[in-house]
Structures are given as structure tokens and as C-alpha cells.
Write an enzyme that holds these catalytic residues in place. Structure first.
Site, PDB file in Angstrom:
ATOM      1  N   TYR A  12       0.824  -1.203   0.000  1.00 31.25           N
ATOM      2  CA  TYR A  12       0.000   0.000   0.000  1.00 31.25           C
ATOM      3  C   TYR A  12       0.864   1.262   0.000  1.00 31.25           C
ATOM      4  CZ  TYR A  12      -3.765  -3.136   1.654  1.00 31.25           C
ATOM      5  OH  TYR A  12      -4.678  -4.155   1.796  1.00 31.25           O
ATOM      6  N   HIS A  14       0.858 -11.627   1.811  1.00 31.88           N
ATOM      7  CA  HIS A  14      -0.184 -10.874   1.113  1.00 31.88           C
ATOM      8  C   HIS A  14      -0.838 -11.683  -0.005  1.00 31.88           C
ATOM      9  CE1 HIS A  14      -1.418  -6.468   0.065  1.00 31.88           C
ATOM     10  NE2 HIS A  14      -2.432  -7.296  -0.034  1.00 31.88           N
TER      11      HIS A  14
END
Length: 277
Positions: A53, A111
Site C-alpha cells: 500500500y 499478502h
């Protein structure tokens, strides 16, 4: 609007995770710092971020600026495929801790499995070592499909949590069934859908009118009433407050069943056999 803290779910190792938190993708550092500080002030205690992010620094700044003790905030972050190795996972964790400005991570996730790379099992084994050392309080995975989970099970590993794309149109029943059988907490991302079509559903809008809530609140209530943790993203203070204000009402058994009947197996889901970073 007076807010209450979200209830918690207990992970396999006894660590408790708030059922509702703040998602931070795709905020930048400045946006994340402001949104996190604001959310914590409203009563949020779970903050979800990731290396990919690019806003871990901002998240950490927001946590610090909130004035709430670090021990009361549950921080989740995730690492990319370049770190899928014994030494790499440690480096990823230390890098995230430095950017966040913290001495430990509450929940660290792989992730994406990136099965083409073929190293997620090694990465998970490395996570267990960080857990033993106390650098992280809980460990898990994100976007793992049944076959990926089975690889972990076959090696003797059961993640504490799997964060997956899930909403009333995409209920991922095969994965949820495995989670329930193995004691894995289900956490949902994109819980109210990305394109907005879900929030225009006539049945959901009807329930919103009945309860004096927004369609998003109805959907989020379904998530928590299903026993999931979820992290809707919002930088708007009014919407953050609304998202957290879902614990003062409950869907009836009939409404719960009708919402579950909205499941559409044809609804597109990001394929973690083909996508990852």
C-alpha cells in the site's frame, strides 16, 4: 455520534482481534495518517495496512498521533513475494516495523500466495519463527485458496487468519467451510464490493430503510454477524462513524438467510493463482 468499541474474535493462540477495523488501501501516507488518527478517535482499534500500500509510515504516524496507547491498537500488515524466504520474511517484518514506528506487529500476513513462485510454504514457516520470537503476536495469510491452504496443512501449519475478498455476492463458501473446520478466522476485504452495485441491491436497500441504516451498514452487519472480521476503507469521518455503528442492531434469522441467498458463484473474484505481488 457516540461510538462503542467493536467486539473481538479470538485467534487460535488466544490473541484477540477486533471484528471491525479500518482498511487503508489506496491511501497515501498523508491520507493514512489523518484517517487513522481520526478513526482511532472514533473508537477503531484495528488498522489494516500492507507493504504494497505504500502507507505504513502514515499509518504509524496516525497511531502515534491518536494518543491511544500502542497496546490498545491492533495493527495488521502484509508483505510482498520478494520476501518469500526464511531470511526475507524477517527482513520484511523489520522493514514494516521501522516504517510503522513500532516494536512488534500484531498480525503479519503473506499478502498473496504467488504459487507460480512456489515459496509461500517457506514464507509461512519463517512467520512461525517470528511468532516464537515475539516480533509478531499472530500470523496468517491473505488471498489463499483451498489448495494453498492445503499445502500449509500438509506441512503441519494452520494460519490464525486468512484475509479474502468476500461480500454477499461473493461468499467464498468453500474457503469459509475450511476456515470453520480448522479454526481459522475469516477476515474480509472489499466487504461492501468495489463497484457499488451491491449497495444498490433492492433487498439490501429495503433492510437499510427498515433499520434506519445505510446499505453499507447492513452489509457490514452481515459480515460481523457471520463471525468474520472486516476492514472497510474510508477516509470520511461520517462514513467511518457509520461503519463502526453496526453493533446496536441485529439481522433476524430470516434476513440473514436472505442475504446469504444473494451469493452469486459467477461474480468475479481476483484470482490469486494468476495475480499477486
Amino acid at each position: 455520534m457516540a461510538q462503542r468499541l467493536a467486539p473481538t474474535l479470538k485467534l487460535q493462540n488466544g490473541v484477540e482481534i477486533p471484528q471491525l477495523g479500518l482498511g487503508t488501501w489506496p491511501m497515501d501516507d498523508a491520507q493514512a495518517a489523518a484517517a487513522v488518527r481520526q478513526a482511532i478517535g472514533l473508537g477503531y482499534r484495528l488498522i489494516d495496512t500492507a507493504e504494497n500500500y505504500g502507507n505504513e509510515t502514515g499509518v504509524g504516524q496516525g497511531v502515534k498521533a491518536s494518543g491511544v496507547a500502542r497496546g490498545e491498537i491492533f495493527i495488521t500488515t502484509k508483505f510482498n513475494r520478494q520476501w518469500h524466504s526464511q531470511n526475507g520474511v524477517r527482513e520484511a517484518a523489520l522493514g514494516s516495523m521501522k516504517r510503522l514506528g513500532v516494536e512488534y506487529i500484531d498480525l503479519l500476513l503473506i499478502h498473496w500466495p504467488n504459487p507460480g513462485q512456489g515459496r509461500y510454504l517457506e514464507a509461512y514457516e519463517a512467520l512461525t519463527r517470528l511468532l516464537e520470537e515475539g516480533l509478531v503476536r499472530a500470523i496468517g495469510v491473505s488471498n489463499f485458496k483451498p489448495a494453498h491452504l492445503q499445502t500449509l496443512f500438509d506441512a503441519g501449519f494452520v494460519p490464525h487468519l486468512n484475509q479474502v475478498q468476500l461480500d454477499p455476492y461473493r461468499q467464498r463458501r468453500d474457503i469459509v467451510a475450511i476456515h470453520k473446520a480448522r479454526g481459522i478466522v475469516t477476515e474480509t476485504w472489499s466487504p461492501i464490493d468495489r463497484n457499488g452495485a451491491l449497495l444498490e441491491d433492492a433487498f439490501i436497500k429495503g433492510l437499510a430503510a427498515k433499520y434506519g441504516k445505510t446499505p453499507a451498514q447492513i452489509v457490514l452487519r452481515l459480515h460481523v454477524q457471520s463471525g468474520y472480521a472486516t476492514t472497510p476503507k474510508s477516509a470520511d469521518p461520517a462514513r467511518q462513524a457509520q461503519n463502526l455503528d453496526i453493533f446496536s442492531f441485529a439481522l433476524t434469522d430470516e434476513e440473514f438467510a436472505a442475504l446469504n441467498a444473494l451469493d452469486n458463484p459467477a461474480a468475479p473474484v481476483l484470482d490469486s493463482d494468476a495475480f499477486g505481488h
